[in-house]
Design an enzyme around this catalytic site. Structure first.
Site, PDB file in Angstrom:
ATOM      1  N   ASP A   1       0.836  -1.192   0.000  1.00 40.33           N
ATOM      2  CA  ASP A   1       0.000   0.000   0.000  1.00 40.33           C
ATOM      3  C   ASP A   1       0.872   1.244   0.000  1.00 40.33           C
ATOM      4  O   ASP A   1       1.998   1.240   0.515  1.00 40.33           O
ATOM      5  CB  ASP A   1      -0.891   0.028   1.244  1.00 40.33           C
ATOM      6  CG  ASP A   1      -1.949  -1.060   1.229  1.00 40.33           C
ATOM      7  OD1 ASP A   1      -2.223  -1.604   0.152  1.00 40.33           O
ATOM      8  OD2 ASP A   1      -2.485  -1.345   2.319  1.00 40.33           O
ATOM      9  N   ARG A   2       0.327   2.305  -0.542  1.00 42.81           N
ATOM     10  CA  ARG A   2       1.077   3.560  -0.625  1.00 42.81           C
ATOM     11  C   ARG A   2       1.660   4.000   0.716  1.00 42.81           C
ATOM     12  O   ARG A   2       2.830   4.393   0.787  1.00 42.81           O
ATOM     13  CB  ARG A   2       0.181   4.651  -1.212  1.00 42.81           C
ATOM     14  CG  ARG A   2       0.860   5.994  -1.347  1.00 42.81           C
ATOM     15  CD  ARG A   2      -0.038   6.996  -2.036  1.00 42.81           C
ATOM     16  NE  ARG A   2       0.653   8.258  -2.265  1.00 42.81           N
ATOM     17  CZ  ARG A   2       0.159   9.252  -2.992  1.00 42.81           C
ATOM     18  NH1 ARG A   2      -1.020   9.133  -3.565  1.00 42.81           N
ATOM     19  NH2 ARG A   2       0.854  10.355  -3.154  1.00 42.81           N
TER      20      ARG A   2
END
Length: 270
Positions: free
Chosen positions: A76-77
């Site tokens: 995930d970012r």
């Protein structure tokens, strides 16, 4: 092509980043693979959801190593840590199969709200949660997918701050998370399901505690870090352990809470 051997003869990669190239921290590279320590906030690749972004881990890594790279898993970012790429489509297929068949051991570090039990496992299926644009054409009627996460509590602290009106103090745990499956936002959703959300998680976390860490500790990131990947090298078959060190915000929290000795890297013991 020459091989850049960023590992020991035992197959253990050095967890201390010793090569910064094109703004990317490369922790392992050979003729077949490259692994980076992805910074929090960096997208893995271009996305319709973030048209304004100009930096992407895939493109930065490609430019740093001088060849095309193929993503074989996702972070995930807001998650930092080990991100592995293949240098060919054939190796990418082999690695994708290894991830799919659970032949890769992934370990994460997280700071969560509350005191977690010493050890445990959550077997809790997760429903499909679409992204507005990225999953525009996805099947929204997918049944919940099996999701299993193991945890180990490494350290705990109770702080004399009333972040919640219900309590005069605030409690936090440092945990190691080992997911068996790789569902979207699995660790974030599983921790929230257990009522121990990850600090800094703006989607599934607790806004009061997120704000407390921003104001009290100048920590604005989500405290979830992909510490290691353990797998067999897809070409040589040798065991490979890739480890990523902690960034400055993580290190500041670890020092403030006197947790630094609670986390070790395999290479520390060589």
């Amino acid at each position: 092509m020459s091989t850049d051997s960023r590992h020991t003869e035992s197959g253990i990669a050095d967890p201390i980043t010793d090569r910064i190239d094109n703004g990317i921290a490369i922790i392992f590279e050979d003729d077949h693979l490259v692994a980076i320590n992805k910074e929090a906030g960096l997208l893995v690749h271009r996305s319709w959801l973030d048209k304004g972004e100009t930096r992407f881990a895939m493109q930065l890594t490609r430019d740093a190593v001088g060849c095309h790279v193929f993503p074989v898993h996702r972070l995930d970012r807001p998650t930092s840590g080990v991100l592995l790429f293949a240098k060919s489509s054939a190796v990418a297929r082999s690695l994708t199969e290894a991830f799919t068949e659970h032949r890769v051991t992934k370990q994460y570090l997280a700071v969560v709200r509350g005191f977690m039990p010493e050890r445990g496992t959550l077997d809790y299926a997760l429903s499909f949660q679409p992204d507005g644009i990225a999953d525009k054409f996805a099947d929204l009627d997918k049944p919940p997918q099996e999701a299993v996460t193991h945890w180990q509590s490494l350290a705990q602290i109770e702080l004399p701050y009333a972040v919640s009106k219900k309590h005069d103090t605030s409690r936090y745990s440092l945990v190691r998370l080992t997911p068996e499956t790789g569902r979207k936002h699995q660790l974030r959703r599983h921790m929230a399901h257990l009522f121990h959300p990850i600090v800094g998680d703006t989607s599934h976390g607790d806004g009061r505690h997120n704000k407390f860490f921003r104001t009290q500790y100048n920590c604005a990131r989500m405290l979830l870090h992909a510490q290691s990947l353990a797998l067999s090298h897809p070409v040589t078959g040798l065991p490979l352990l890739l480890e990523a060190g902690l960034d400055s915000q993580w290190q500041r929290i670890m020092a403030e809470f006197e947790w630094s000795s609670s986390v070790s890297f395999a290479a520390d013991n060589l």
